[in-house]
Design an enzyme around this catalytic site. Sequence first.
Site, PDB file in Angstrom:
ATOM      1  N   SER A  37       4.085  48.756  51.897  1.00 49.38           N
ATOM      2  CA  SER A  37       4.391  47.334  51.767  1.00 49.38           C
ATOM      3  C   SER A  37       3.194  46.512  52.211  1.00 49.38           C
ATOM      4  O   SER A  37       2.275  47.021  52.861  1.00 49.38           O
ATOM      5  CB  SER A  37       5.634  46.981  52.595  1.00 49.38           C
ATOM      6  OG  SER A  37       5.488  47.421  53.934  1.00 49.38           O
TER       7      SER A  37
ATOM      8  N   ASP B 204       6.104  33.127  68.534  1.00 50.95           N
ATOM      9  CA  ASP B 204       5.343  32.512  69.622  1.00 50.95           C
ATOM     10  C   ASP B 204       5.981  31.188  70.025  1.00 50.95           C
ATOM     11  O   ASP B 204       6.583  30.498  69.202  1.00 50.95           O
ATOM     12  CB  ASP B 204       3.895  32.258  69.194  1.00 50.95           C
ATOM     13  CG  ASP B 204       3.172  33.541  68.848  1.00 50.95           C
ATOM     14  OD1 ASP B 204       3.415  34.546  69.528  1.00 50.95           O
ATOM     15  OD2 ASP B 204       2.376  33.532  67.888  1.00 50.95           O
TER      16      ASP B 204
ATOM     17  N   PHE C 189      -8.235  37.973  66.660  1.00 51.64           N
ATOM     18  CA  PHE C 189      -6.844  38.376  66.514  1.00 51.64           C
ATOM     19  C   PHE C 189      -6.442  39.369  67.600  1.00 51.64           C
ATOM     20  O   PHE C 189      -5.371  39.266  68.198  1.00 51.64           O
ATOM     21  CB  PHE C 189      -6.615  39.027  65.143  1.00 51.64           C
ATOM     22  CG  PHE C 189      -6.615  38.073  63.988  1.00 51.64           C
ATOM     23  CD1 PHE C 189      -6.532  36.697  64.175  1.00 51.64           C
ATOM     24  CD2 PHE C 189      -6.700  38.540  62.695  1.00 51.64           C
ATOM     25  CE1 PHE C 189      -6.529  35.818  63.107  1.00 51.64           C
ATOM     26  CE2 PHE C 189      -6.698  37.681  61.612  1.00 51.64           C
ATOM     27  CZ  PHE C 189      -6.618  36.312  61.826  1.00 51.64           C
TER      28      PHE C 189
ATOM     29  N   HIS D 166       2.414  49.653  56.428  1.00 52.99           N
ATOM     30  CA  HIS D 166       2.599  48.226  56.153  1.00 52.99           C
ATOM     31  C   HIS D 166       1.248  47.557  56.353  1.00 52.99           C
ATOM     32  O   HIS D 166       0.731  47.480  57.471  1.00 52.99           O
ATOM     33  CB  HIS D 166       3.642  47.644  57.114  1.00 52.99           C
ATOM     34  CG  HIS D 166       3.965  46.205  56.867  1.00 52.99           C
ATOM     35  ND1 HIS D 166       4.721  45.775  55.800  1.00 52.99           N
ATOM     36  CD2 HIS D 166       3.624  45.080  57.560  1.00 52.99           C
ATOM     37  CE1 HIS D 166       4.856  44.456  55.844  1.00 52.99           C
ATOM     38  NE2 HIS D 166       4.192  44.009  56.894  1.00 52.99           N
TER      39      HIS D 166
END
Length: 286
Positions: free
Chosen positions: A10, A103, A212, A262
Amino acid sequence: MTTHYQPAFSFELFPPKTTEGMEQLKQTVARLNAVRPLYFSCTYGAGGSTRERTFETVTWLREQGITTAPHLACIGSSEEEIRAIVQHYREQGVDRLVALRGDLPSGMGRLDSGTFRYANELVTFLRREFSDEFYIEVAAYPEFHPQAPSAMADLENFKRKVDAGANAAITQYFYNADAYFALLDSCAHLGINIPIIPGIMPITNYTQLARFSDACGAEIPRWIRRRLEYFGDDRDAIRAFGHDVVLDLCERLLEHEAPGLHFYTMNQAAPGLRLWADLGLTGYRL
C-alpha cells in the site's frame, strides 16, 4: 518466497495544499495504481488542519474506484465531529480507516482537552458506533513512541489499541530490521497477534529525512547518517545509496514474511516503483 505467502502492499499520500499539487498527485496516483496496490492511505493534519484537503483527496480517490484508507486523528475532536467524518466516509464507500491520536493542535497544550486523548479511545468509539463496518489500522512503533515514558509503556499502549478492536497496525518507518523483529517478539509475548505492517520511507532527500526523523523519533543508524552526510548536495548519490539501503531492508522483511509493506511516498511515484521493480514482486498485489 513460498507460494502461499502473499504480502499486501500500500501507499501513503498527503493532501496537497495547492491546485498544482493536486494535479501532480493525480499523476502520481495513476502511476502507482498501475501496479495494483491494496489501497492508498491519506494523511490528516493536527486537529484537522488539513481536513478539507483530506476530504477532497479521498473524494477524488473514491471517484476513481480506488480503495482508500483515510487517516482519522482524534485529539482535540468531539464524538460528534468524529461521527460526522466517519459517516461522510461511509457514504463514499470507504471501509478502511487508519485510527490515530494525532499531534496536539497548535495552542492546545493539554492532552486531556477534547473528548479523545488516545487512539485506543478512538478505536473503542468506532467499534461502538460502527461495529465491524470498517477495517481499522493503528500505529505501531518499532523504536517506541518518542513521548512514551518507557518501552513497556509503549507496548502496553499498543495492546490497548489492539484490545479495543484494531484489525492491523502500520509501523513508523525504520531502517533497522532488528527493531521490527524485536517488536514482533514483544507483541507475541503480550498475546498480540494482529498483522503489523512495516512502514517504509524511501531515502531521497537527507535534509528532509533528518528533520522528519528528529520530529518523530525514528532512528537513522549512524552508518547511514554518515554516508548521507558525506554525499552532501549530490542528490543522485543520495538517491542511489538510499535506494540500496531501503531495498535491502525490504528484502529482509519479506524474507521473514512480513505481512506487507506500506510505503510513505511523499507524493512521489518513482522511488516506490523502483523498489517494486527491484524487489521482483511481479505477480504480487502491490
